[in-house]
Design an enzyme around this catalytic site. Structure first.
Site, PDB file in Angstrom:
ATOM      1  N   PHE A 149       0.807  -1.227   0.000  1.00  0.00           N
ATOM      2  CA  PHE A 149       0.000   0.000   0.000  1.00  0.00           C
ATOM      3  C   PHE A 149       0.838   1.274   0.000  1.00  0.00           C
ATOM      4  O   PHE A 149       0.331   2.345  -0.314  1.00  0.00           O
ATOM      5  CB  PHE A 149      -0.970  -0.004   1.194  1.00  0.00           C
ATOM      6  CG  PHE A 149      -0.461   0.683   2.432  1.00  0.00           C
ATOM      7  CD1 PHE A 149       0.434   0.052   3.275  1.00  0.00           C
ATOM      8  CD2 PHE A 149      -0.866   1.971   2.744  1.00  0.00           C
ATOM      9  CE1 PHE A 149       0.908   0.693   4.407  1.00  0.00           C
ATOM     10  CE2 PHE A 149      -0.399   2.616   3.877  1.00  0.00           C
ATOM     11  CZ  PHE A 149       0.497   1.974   4.713  1.00  0.00           C
ATOM     12  N   LYS A 150       2.118   1.166   0.343  1.00  0.00           N
ATOM     13  CA  LYS A 150       2.941   2.380   0.386  1.00  0.00           C
ATOM     14  C   LYS A 150       3.058   3.048  -0.985  1.00  0.00           C
ATOM     15  O   LYS A 150       3.357   4.233  -1.078  1.00  0.00           O
ATOM     16  CB  LYS A 150       4.308   2.062   0.992  1.00  0.00           C
ATOM     17  CG  LYS A 150       4.172   1.751   2.481  1.00  0.00           C
ATOM     18  CD  LYS A 150       5.468   1.459   3.162  1.00  0.00           C
ATOM     19  CE  LYS A 150       5.273   1.276   4.664  1.00  0.00           C
ATOM     20  NZ  LYS A 150       4.495   0.049   5.011  1.00  0.00           N
TER      21      LYS A 150
END
Ligand SMILES: *Cc1c(COP(=O)(O)O)cnc(C)c1O
Length: 490
Positions: free
Chosen positions: A111-112
């Site tokens: 998700f980064k």
């Protein structure tokens, strides 16, 4: 809008300055001086838009003092396109009664990417807007996911170089392959002999060494960081909570403006803080469930009001949540209790590893947050149960959240959103174990997982073994040689 430090000892700055510098000079983190308000009409309009349009509208609420809507919008379209995020940046799926926000369709399968695909663009503009003509050198110490996501985000960005340091034996095989095969004309990746603390301390020393800054300045450079305390990483994360809510309204899963509970697998408290800010701005979110693994320092904090990091550090199957100091919690403490209280708490934490908040602060936190955690056995069971029941494959981090969400939603029967932070393939050996597939012989674990489940390997993880090694892990350096490495290559 202006940005002020959580420690209250620094003058307010512009959003561009907050993004260029990352940390406030008094050691605090930057927060907006107020939360912009979004009403139901705003939400209805947002629901009609595409993801990049939604993200641009929301980020503009926070950045309009320095950035035009057109600039943010150009950056959103460049960051969140079908090439980088096949299937969309933030699609919402369902497993049983629980809605899942999949945030791992980007270039590193975690998700980064949602933040690190856009932050470099905001950063480069911030440097220009604040009149700094020097070239930036982004330094990153990573235990896995952040390093690769930062490399992908900053690769070939003009006016920036990036150097990533990782502990040679402290990241997974997949993560090591991802980083050592990195391409780009402005990237450098170094394995460091030692553990993550040695690596992180090495980077911290470089940041605080005035002689290194002076030498870099002489060469027309300045240092900056890409870690999650920078406001430029947080603001893009607020957007996907709005987007998920709109998608759930559009699909009639939610009645218009109905309350939605959210469960977030948490480490540094950045992702869940973004949900809290969205709620503060008016998005109809209910309980925010902070899900931890066996390093459950946040679960204890939310239940007792005492933050105590003096406990064993446990290596779990969800390594991106193996954290005992959650830096972004400082932003919550500041929001509910102000700068003086935050200063007191953070100095207690630095001195003794422990602080406690007063009863009123604790009550305000529990008005919005629940804390829960899953031990290792339950993580494995959750992966298996969700797959057996719904044919839906989740990774270890998502499983932590799913397990906590299920316990909560069973009691309330209210709509629930679980944030899924990594592709199951990124943690394939643990997922295979959980599914009871222990023997995969010579086969690559990713291929085995794909063959056994019929789920495709995400594009960034395909063919990793065949890629050219650009930065051999064998060429690891000692922590003491990191300053020379930083200066020697520019
Ligand atoms: C970084 C990360 C987390 C933790 O997010 P925070 O914002 O630090 O709380 C959870 N899951 C994955 C897969 C991550 O990479």
């Amino acid at each position: 809008m202006k940005y002020i430090s959580t420690r209250g000892k620094t003058e307010a700055v512009s959003s561009a300055e907050a993004i260029r510098t990352g940390l406030a000079p008094d050691g605090g983190l930057y927060m907006p001086d107020r939360f912009p308000e979004t009403d139901n009409k705003f939400l209805m309009e947002l629901a009609e838009l595409s993801y990049p349009e939604r993200a641009a509208k929301i980020m503009h609420l926070f950045l309009s003092d320095s950035y035009t809507l057109k600039e943010i919008s150009d950056d959103c379209f460049a960051a969140y396109n079908e090439g980088s995020f096949p299937g969309g940046p933030a699609p919402v799926k369902k497993a049983g009664d629980i809605n899942i926000l999949e945030l791992w369709h980007g270039p590193t399968a975690a998700f980064k990417d949602l933040a690190l695909q856009i932050m470099p663009r905001l950063f480069v503009r911030a440097v220009r807007k604040t009149g700094d003509s020097r070239k930036a050198l982004i330094l990153v110490a990573t235990s896995g996911d952040t390093g690769k996501a930062a490399l992908e985000g900053y690769r070939d960005v003009e006016g920036v170089d990036i150097a990533v340091y990782y502990p040679v034996d402290g990241v997974s095989r997949i993560q090591k392959l991802q980083m050592s095969t990195q391409t780009g004309n402005n990237v450098r990746v170094r394995a460091v002999s030692g553990n993550f603390d040695d690596t992180q301390n090495g980077v911290k020393k470089i940041f605080s060494d005035a002689s290194i800054s002076a030498e870099l300045n002489r060469r027309g450079r300045f240092l900056s960081s890409a870690n999650s305390i920078n406001w430029g990483r947080l603001v893009p994360q607020i957007c996907y909570y709005y987007s998920a809510y709109c998608d759930l309204m559009n699909s009639c899963t939610l009645k218009p403006f109905e309350t939605l509970d959210v469960t977030v697998p948490t480490g540094n408290f950045g992702n869940i803080l973004a949900a809290y800010i969205a709620k503060k701005c008016g998005l109809p979110l209910g309980r925010l469930i902070c899900a931890s693994n066996s390093n459950n320092v946040l679960t204890d904090f939310i239940s007792k009001g005492v933050y105590d990091k003096n406990r064993p550090f446990i290596l779990t199957s969800s390594p991106s949540m193996d954290i005992l100091i959650s830096s972004n919690l400082e932003r919550l403490i500041y929001t509910v209790s102000g700068a003086a209280e935050t200063r007191r708490n953070m100095s207690d934490l630095a001195r003794s590893g422990l602080y406690s908040v007063d009863d009123e602060t604790h009550r305000k936190i529990t008005d919005d947050f629940n804390g829960d955690y899953l031990d290792e056995e339950s993580v494995g069971k959750t992966i298996k149960t969700v797959y057996d029941r719904y044919g839906y494959l989740i990774d270890t981090h998502t499983a932590v959240a799913y397990g906590c969400a299920e316990k909560y939603a069973v009691r309330t029967g209210m709509p629930m959103l679980v944030v899924s932070t990594a592709s199951p393939f990124k943690f394939a050996p643990s997922v295979l174990n959980a599914l009871g597939i222990q023997k995969y012989g010579e086969d690559d674990p990713l291929e085995t997982l794909s063959a056994k489940t019929g789920v495709n390997i995400p594009y960034p993880l395909r063919g990793l073994n065949e890629r050219k090694i650009m930065f051999p892990p064998e060429d690891s350096i000692n922590p003491a040689d990191m300053p020379a490495d930083v200066l020697g290559n520019i």
